[in-house]
Design a protein around this motif. Structure first.
Motif, mmCIF file in Angstrom:
data_model
loop_
_atom_site.group_PDB
_atom_site.id
_atom_site.type_symbol
_atom_site.label_atom_id
_atom_site.label_comp_id
_atom_site.label_asym_id
_atom_site.label_seq_id
_atom_site.Cartn_x
_atom_site.Cartn_y
_atom_site.Cartn_z
ATOM 1 N N ILE A 85 -14.444 -20.667 -7.082
ATOM 2 C CA ILE A 85 -13.346 -20.096 -5.747
ATOM 3 C C ILE A 85 -12.981 -19.103 -5.127
ATOM 4 N N THR A 215 -14.906 -33.118 -9.823
ATOM 5 C CA THR A 215 -15.834 -31.348 -9.932
ATOM 6 C C THR A 215 -17.454 -32.390 -9.821
ATOM 7 N N LYS A 218 -17.809 -32.204 -7.302
ATOM 8 C CA LYS A 218 -17.422 -31.524 -5.193
ATOM 9 C C LYS A 218 -18.901 -30.020 -6.120
ATOM 10 N N ARG A 221 -19.928 -28.309 -3.279
ATOM 11 C CA ARG A 221 -18.892 -26.879 -2.254
ATOM 12 C C ARG A 221 -19.260 -25.732 -3.383
ATOM 13 N N LEU A 225 -19.534 -21.769 -1.741
ATOM 14 C CA LEU A 225 -18.016 -21.351 -2.391
ATOM 15 C C LEU A 225 -18.208 -19.829 -2.820
ATOM 16 N N VAL A 237 -18.599 -26.262 5.842
ATOM 17 C CA VAL A 237 -17.899 -26.456 4.453
ATOM 18 C C VAL A 237 -16.358 -26.106 5.431
ATOM 19 N N SER A 238 -15.605 -27.067 5.029
ATOM 20 C CA SER A 238 -14.061 -26.563 5.603
ATOM 21 C C SER A 238 -13.514 -25.547 3.969
ATOM 22 N N ARG A 241 -9.774 -25.775 2.626
ATOM 23 C CA ARG A 241 -9.947 -27.545 2.343
ATOM 24 C C ARG A 241 -10.052 -26.475 1.114
ATOM 25 N N GLU A 242 -11.422 -27.203 1.420
ATOM 26 C CA GLU A 242 -11.878 -27.288 -0.143
ATOM 27 C C GLU A 242 -10.829 -26.113 -0.947
ATOM 28 N N ARG A 243 -11.249 -25.182 -0.888
ATOM 29 C CA ARG A 243 -10.665 -24.418 -2.031
ATOM 30 C C ARG A 243 -9.207 -25.029 -2.838
ATOM 31 N N VAL A 245 -8.584 -27.928 -2.657
ATOM 32 C CA VAL A 245 -8.409 -29.578 -2.984
ATOM 33 C C VAL A 245 -9.642 -28.987 -5.219
ATOM 34 N N LEU A 246 -10.154 -27.998 -4.385
ATOM 35 C CA LEU A 246 -10.887 -27.449 -5.623
ATOM 36 C C LEU A 246 -9.833 -26.340 -6.936
#
Length: 336
Positions: A85, A215, A218, A221, A225, A237-238, A241-243, A245-246
Protein backbone atom coordinates in the motif's frame (compact mmCIF):
# COMPACT_ATOMS: atom_id res chain seq x y z
CA UNK A 1 -3.40 -15.39 -15.94
CA UNK A 2 -0.51 -16.89 -13.95
CA UNK A 3 1.80 -19.13 -15.99
CA UNK A 4 1.59 -22.83 -14.93
CA UNK A 5 5.40 -22.98 -14.47
CA UNK A 6 5.17 -20.18 -11.85
CA UNK A 7 2.40 -22.02 -9.99
CA UNK A 8 4.56 -25.18 -10.05
CA UNK A 9 7.52 -23.16 -8.73
CA UNK A 10 5.35 -21.65 -5.97
CA UNK A 11 4.13 -25.11 -4.87
CA UNK A 12 7.71 -26.38 -4.76
CA UNK A 13 8.79 -23.50 -2.48
CA UNK A 14 5.70 -23.94 -0.28
CA UNK A 15 6.65 -27.62 0.16
CA UNK A 16 10.30 -26.68 0.90
CA UNK A 17 9.38 -24.14 3.58
CA UNK A 18 6.80 -26.46 5.16
CA UNK A 19 9.58 -29.07 5.40
CA UNK A 20 11.95 -26.46 6.93
CA UNK A 21 9.27 -25.50 9.49
CA UNK A 22 8.72 -29.17 10.39
CA UNK A 23 12.48 -29.87 10.78
CA UNK A 24 13.01 -26.70 12.87
CA UNK A 25 9.95 -27.51 15.03
CA UNK A 26 11.24 -31.05 15.70
CA UNK A 27 14.69 -29.69 16.61
CA UNK A 28 13.04 -27.06 18.84
CA UNK A 29 10.97 -29.71 20.67
CA UNK A 30 14.12 -31.53 21.80
CA UNK A 31 16.34 -28.55 22.56
CA UNK A 32 16.27 -26.32 25.63
CA UNK A 33 17.09 -26.03 29.31
CA UNK A 34 15.13 -29.24 30.02
CA UNK A 35 16.23 -31.37 27.08
CA UNK A 36 13.89 -33.98 25.63
CA UNK A 37 15.44 -37.00 23.91
CA UNK A 38 14.47 -37.17 20.20
CA UNK A 39 13.77 -40.92 20.37
CA UNK A 40 11.18 -40.10 23.09
CA UNK A 41 9.36 -37.43 21.04
CA UNK A 42 6.95 -39.73 19.18
CA UNK A 43 6.02 -41.84 22.25
CA UNK A 44 5.44 -38.60 24.23
CA UNK A 45 3.23 -37.15 21.45
CA UNK A 46 1.25 -40.43 21.45
CA UNK A 47 0.74 -40.14 25.23
CA UNK A 48 3.32 -42.73 26.30
CA UNK A 49 5.84 -40.32 27.86
CA UNK A 50 6.66 -39.76 31.52
CA UNK A 51 5.01 -36.88 33.41
CA UNK A 52 8.15 -34.74 32.98
CA UNK A 53 8.39 -35.46 29.21
CA UNK A 54 4.70 -34.64 28.65
CA UNK A 55 4.92 -31.49 30.76
CA UNK A 56 8.02 -30.20 28.89
CA UNK A 57 6.53 -30.98 25.45
CA UNK A 58 2.85 -30.02 25.87
CA UNK A 59 3.08 -27.22 28.44
CA UNK A 60 6.37 -25.54 27.45
CA UNK A 61 7.67 -26.43 23.98
CA UNK A 62 4.59 -26.88 21.74
CA UNK A 63 2.74 -23.68 22.77
CA UNK A 64 5.94 -21.67 22.24
CA UNK A 65 6.55 -23.23 18.81
CA UNK A 66 2.96 -22.48 17.72
CA UNK A 67 3.07 -18.90 19.06
CA UNK A 68 6.30 -18.13 17.19
CA UNK A 69 4.97 -19.69 13.98
CA UNK A 70 1.65 -17.82 14.10
CA UNK A 71 3.24 -14.51 15.08
CA UNK A 72 5.91 -14.78 12.38
CA UNK A 73 3.21 -15.46 9.79
CA UNK A 74 1.14 -12.47 10.98
CA UNK A 75 4.16 -10.12 10.88
CA UNK A 76 5.14 -11.34 7.38
CA UNK A 77 1.64 -10.70 5.98
CA UNK A 78 1.49 -7.33 7.76
CA UNK A 79 4.84 -6.34 6.21
CA UNK A 80 3.70 -7.48 2.74
CA UNK A 81 0.54 -5.34 3.01
CA UNK A 82 2.47 -2.27 4.21
CA UNK A 83 5.00 -2.62 1.39
CA UNK A 84 2.14 -2.94 -1.11
CA UNK A 85 0.00 0.00 0.00
CA UNK A 86 2.97 2.36 0.46
CA UNK A 87 4.90 1.10 -2.60
CA UNK A 88 7.96 1.14 -0.37
CA UNK A 89 10.19 -1.92 0.00
CA UNK A 90 11.45 -0.74 3.41
CA UNK A 91 8.04 -0.74 5.12
CA UNK A 92 7.73 -3.05 8.13
CA UNK A 93 5.46 -2.81 11.21
CA UNK A 94 8.53 -2.72 13.50
CA UNK A 95 10.41 -0.07 11.54
CA UNK A 96 7.54 2.37 10.90
CA UNK A 97 6.39 2.53 14.52
CA UNK A 98 3.27 0.33 14.50
CA UNK A 99 4.84 -2.15 16.95
CA UNK A 100 5.97 0.71 19.22
CA UNK A 101 2.39 2.05 19.32
CA UNK A 102 1.14 -1.40 20.33
CA UNK A 103 3.90 -1.60 22.97
CA UNK A 104 3.02 1.74 24.59
CA UNK A 105 -0.68 0.76 24.73
CA UNK A 106 0.19 -2.60 26.36
CA UNK A 107 2.54 -0.86 28.85
CA UNK A 108 -0.15 1.69 29.85
CA UNK A 109 -2.76 -1.07 30.16
CA UNK A 110 -0.42 -3.29 32.20
CA UNK A 111 0.77 -0.49 34.52
CA UNK A 112 -2.38 1.54 35.16
CA UNK A 113 -5.43 -0.70 34.69
CA UNK A 114 -6.73 -3.37 37.09
CA UNK A 115 -5.85 -6.71 35.50
CA UNK A 116 -8.07 -9.77 35.66
CA UNK A 117 -6.03 -12.90 34.86
CA UNK A 118 -8.88 -14.52 32.91
CA UNK A 119 -9.59 -11.66 30.50
CA UNK A 120 -6.05 -10.18 30.36
CA UNK A 121 -4.85 -12.64 27.69
CA UNK A 122 -7.80 -11.95 25.37
CA UNK A 123 -7.74 -8.18 25.92
CA UNK A 124 -4.03 -7.86 25.03
CA UNK A 125 -4.46 -8.14 21.22
CA UNK A 126 -7.34 -5.61 21.39
CA UNK A 127 -5.30 -3.14 23.48
CA UNK A 128 -2.29 -3.60 21.16
CA UNK A 129 -4.55 -3.05 18.12
CA UNK A 130 -5.94 0.23 19.55
CA UNK A 131 -2.41 1.53 20.27
CA UNK A 132 -1.08 0.42 16.88
CA UNK A 133 -4.10 1.87 15.05
CA UNK A 134 -3.80 5.31 16.68
CA UNK A 135 -0.08 5.35 15.79
CA UNK A 136 -0.75 4.19 12.20
CA UNK A 137 -3.42 6.90 11.74
CA UNK A 138 -1.00 9.63 12.87
CA UNK A 139 1.80 8.26 10.65
CA UNK A 140 -0.61 8.14 7.68
CA UNK A 141 -1.84 11.70 8.30
CA UNK A 142 1.68 13.13 8.55
CA UNK A 143 2.79 11.22 5.41
CA UNK A 144 -0.20 12.27 3.31
CA UNK A 145 -0.19 15.32 1.08
CA UNK A 146 -3.40 16.76 -0.38
CA UNK A 147 -1.78 17.28 -3.79
CA UNK A 148 0.53 14.25 -4.05
CA UNK A 149 -1.32 11.64 -1.94
CA UNK A 150 0.59 9.21 0.26
CA UNK A 151 4.36 9.73 0.00
CA UNK A 152 6.17 6.39 0.54
CA UNK A 153 9.59 7.78 1.55
CA UNK A 154 8.00 10.32 3.89
CA UNK A 155 5.95 7.51 5.48
CA UNK A 156 9.14 5.61 6.43
CA UNK A 157 10.78 8.75 7.85
CA UNK A 158 7.66 9.75 9.83
CA UNK A 159 7.30 6.13 11.02
CA UNK A 160 10.90 5.99 12.24
CA UNK A 161 10.36 9.34 14.04
CA UNK A 162 7.21 8.02 15.75
CA UNK A 163 9.02 4.79 16.67
CA UNK A 164 11.78 6.78 18.41
CA UNK A 165 9.29 9.10 20.15
CA UNK A 166 7.25 6.12 21.41
CA UNK A 167 10.41 4.38 22.61
CA UNK A 168 11.12 7.53 24.65
CA UNK A 169 7.57 7.42 26.04
CA UNK A 170 8.15 3.79 27.02
CA UNK A 171 11.31 4.78 28.95
CA UNK A 172 9.30 7.45 30.82
CA UNK A 173 6.62 4.86 31.69
CA UNK A 174 9.24 2.37 32.90
CA UNK A 175 11.08 4.92 35.05
CA UNK A 176 7.93 5.62 37.08
CA UNK A 177 6.84 1.99 37.60
CA UNK A 178 7.20 -0.81 40.13
CA UNK A 179 10.12 -3.23 39.71
CA UNK A 180 8.06 -6.38 38.91
CA UNK A 181 6.07 -4.59 36.24
CA UNK A 182 9.22 -3.07 34.74
CA UNK A 183 10.65 -6.60 34.30
CA UNK A 184 7.64 -7.59 32.21
CA UNK A 185 7.88 -4.48 29.98
CA UNK A 186 11.66 -4.94 29.55
CA UNK A 187 11.05 -8.53 28.41
CA UNK A 188 8.31 -7.34 26.05
CA UNK A 189 10.60 -4.69 24.52
CA UNK A 190 13.31 -7.30 23.87
CA UNK A 191 10.82 -9.57 22.07
CA UNK A 192 11.22 -12.46 24.48
CA UNK A 193 8.12 -14.49 23.34
CA UNK A 194 6.54 -14.18 26.77
CA UNK A 195 3.02 -15.48 25.90
CA UNK A 196 3.96 -19.15 25.77
CA UNK A 197 0.79 -20.89 26.90
CA UNK A 198 -2.25 -22.38 25.13
CA UNK A 199 -4.67 -19.53 26.04
CA UNK A 200 -2.38 -17.07 24.21
CA UNK A 201 -2.70 -19.17 21.05
CA UNK A 202 -6.50 -19.06 21.40
CA UNK A 203 -6.32 -15.28 21.85
CA UNK A 204 -4.26 -14.71 18.68
CA UNK A 205 -5.65 -17.43 16.37
CA UNK A 206 -9.05 -15.80 15.52
CA UNK A 207 -7.28 -12.66 14.26
CA UNK A 208 -5.14 -14.73 11.88
CA UNK A 209 -7.96 -17.05 10.76
CA UNK A 210 -9.99 -14.02 9.63
CA UNK A 211 -7.31 -11.58 8.41
CA UNK A 212 -4.87 -13.81 6.47
CA UNK A 213 -7.58 -15.26 4.13
CA UNK A 214 -8.99 -11.70 3.80
CA UNK A 215 -5.53 -10.48 2.66
CA UNK A 216 -5.32 -13.30 0.10
CA UNK A 217 -8.80 -12.32 -1.10
CA UNK A 218 -7.54 -8.73 -1.54
CA UNK A 219 -4.39 -9.88 -3.44
CA UNK A 220 -5.53 -8.33 -6.75
CA UNK A 221 -6.16 -4.99 -5.07
CA UNK A 222 -2.66 -5.10 -3.57
CA UNK A 223 -1.20 -5.81 -7.02
CA UNK A 224 -2.94 -2.73 -8.43
CA UNK A 225 -2.00 -0.47 -5.49
CA UNK A 226 1.60 -1.59 -5.98
CA UNK A 227 1.66 -0.21 -9.53
CA UNK A 228 0.68 3.46 -9.23
CA UNK A 229 -2.33 5.55 -8.22
CA UNK A 230 -3.35 6.60 -11.79
CA UNK A 231 -3.32 2.94 -12.95
CA UNK A 232 -5.32 1.78 -9.90
CA UNK A 233 -7.86 4.61 -10.33
CA UNK A 234 -8.02 3.88 -14.08
CA UNK A 235 -9.19 0.29 -13.50
CA UNK A 236 -11.83 1.42 -11.00
CA UNK A 237 -10.10 0.89 -7.65
CA UNK A 238 -11.18 3.17 -4.82
CA UNK A 239 -7.57 3.82 -3.77
CA UNK A 240 -8.08 5.57 -0.42
CA UNK A 241 -10.78 3.14 0.74
CA UNK A 242 -8.73 0.06 -0.22
CA UNK A 243 -5.61 1.54 1.41
CA UNK A 244 -7.55 2.25 4.58
CA UNK A 245 -9.01 -1.29 4.80
CA UNK A 246 -5.64 -2.92 4.08
CA UNK A 247 -3.84 -0.62 6.54
CA UNK A 248 -6.32 -1.69 9.24
CA UNK A 249 -5.64 -5.34 8.34
CA UNK A 250 -1.85 -4.86 8.53
CA UNK A 251 -2.10 -3.05 11.88
CA UNK A 252 -4.40 -5.73 13.35
CA UNK A 253 -2.08 -8.57 12.27
CA UNK A 254 1.02 -6.84 13.66
CA UNK A 255 -0.76 -5.94 16.92
CA UNK A 256 -2.03 -9.51 17.44
CA UNK A 257 1.50 -10.86 16.90
CA UNK A 258 3.44 -8.44 19.11
CA UNK A 259 0.87 -8.61 21.92
CA UNK A 260 2.18 -12.11 22.72
CA UNK A 261 5.75 -12.04 21.39
CA UNK A 262 6.86 -8.54 22.37
CA UNK A 263 8.73 -6.12 20.13
CA UNK A 264 9.77 -8.13 17.07
CA UNK A 265 11.08 -6.16 14.09
CA UNK A 266 12.38 -7.06 10.59
CA UNK A 267 10.32 -10.26 10.05
CA UNK A 268 7.77 -8.20 8.09
CA UNK A 269 10.62 -6.67 6.09
CA UNK A 270 12.59 -9.82 5.24
CA UNK A 271 9.87 -12.44 4.57
CA UNK A 272 8.06 -10.61 1.69
CA UNK A 273 11.41 -9.69 0.08
CA UNK A 274 12.71 -13.26 0.11
CA UNK A 275 9.36 -14.55 -1.23
CA UNK A 276 9.32 -11.95 -4.07
CA UNK A 277 12.90 -12.89 -4.99
CA UNK A 278 11.79 -16.54 -5.30
CA UNK A 279 8.52 -16.25 -7.27
CA UNK A 280 8.11 -12.63 -8.37
CA UNK A 281 6.06 -9.66 -7.13
CA UNK A 282 2.52 -10.95 -7.78
CA UNK A 283 0.74 -11.05 -4.41
CA UNK A 284 -1.16 -14.32 -5.07
CA UNK A 285 2.17 -16.07 -5.66
CA UNK A 286 4.49 -14.62 -3.04
CA UNK A 287 2.13 -14.11 -0.06
CA UNK A 288 1.64 -17.82 0.86
CA UNK A 289 5.44 -18.27 0.70
CA UNK A 290 6.09 -15.05 2.66
CA UNK A 291 3.88 -16.17 5.56
CA UNK A 292 5.68 -19.52 5.75
CA UNK A 293 9.08 -17.75 5.65
CA UNK A 294 7.92 -15.37 8.41
CA UNK A 295 6.81 -18.24 10.64
CA UNK A 296 10.01 -20.18 9.99
CA UNK A 297 12.33 -17.17 10.57
CA UNK A 298 10.79 -16.34 13.96
CA UNK A 299 10.76 -20.02 15.02
CA UNK A 300 14.43 -20.34 13.97
CA UNK A 301 15.43 -17.09 15.75
CA UNK A 302 13.68 -18.22 18.94
CA UNK A 303 15.15 -21.75 18.81
CA UNK A 304 18.70 -20.41 18.34
CA UNK A 305 18.21 -17.67 20.96
CA UNK A 306 16.83 -20.08 23.57
CA UNK A 307 19.82 -22.39 23.26
CA UNK A 308 22.77 -19.98 22.98
CA UNK A 309 22.86 -18.95 26.65
CA UNK A 310 21.48 -21.08 29.52
CA UNK A 311 19.02 -20.82 31.20
CA UNK A 312 17.36 -17.58 29.98
CA UNK A 313 18.76 -17.48 26.42
CA UNK A 314 18.69 -14.47 24.08
CA UNK A 315 15.31 -12.91 23.22
CA UNK A 316 13.95 -13.71 19.74
CA UNK A 317 13.55 -9.97 19.08
CA UNK A 318 17.30 -9.47 19.56
CA UNK A 319 18.07 -12.44 17.27
CA UNK A 320 15.80 -11.13 14.48
CA UNK A 321 17.38 -7.67 14.85
CA UNK A 322 20.88 -9.21 14.47
CA UNK A 323 19.78 -10.78 11.18
CA UNK A 324 17.38 -8.04 10.03
CA UNK A 325 19.41 -4.88 10.64
CA UNK A 326 22.16 -5.77 8.10
CA UNK A 327 19.42 -6.81 5.63
CA UNK A 328 17.67 -3.44 6.13
CA UNK A 329 20.97 -1.59 5.43
CA UNK A 330 21.50 -3.74 2.31
CA UNK A 331 18.01 -2.85 1.02
CA UNK A 332 18.54 0.82 1.83
CA UNK A 333 21.78 0.88 -0.19
CA UNK A 334 20.20 -1.14 -3.02
CA UNK A 335 17.21 1.22 -3.32
CA UNK A 336 19.29 4.40 -3.45
Amino acid sequence: MIHPSLIKKQRLFIFCFLALILITAILSMGMGYSSLSYNRLLPTILGEGTFKEEFVLFSIRLPRILITLLSGMALAVSGAILQGITRNDLADPGIIGVNSGAGVAIAVFFLYFPIDAGSFIYLLPVVAFIGALITACFIYLFSYSKHVGLQPVRLILVGVGFSMALSGAMVVLISSSEREKVDFIAKWLAGSIWGTDWPFILAVLPWLIILIPFTLYKANRLNLLNLSEPVAIGVGVSVERERGVLLLTAVALAAAAVSVTGGIAFIGLMAPHIAKALVGPRTQLFLPIALLIGGWLLLLADTIGRNIVDPEGIAAGIMTALIGAPYFIYLLLKNH
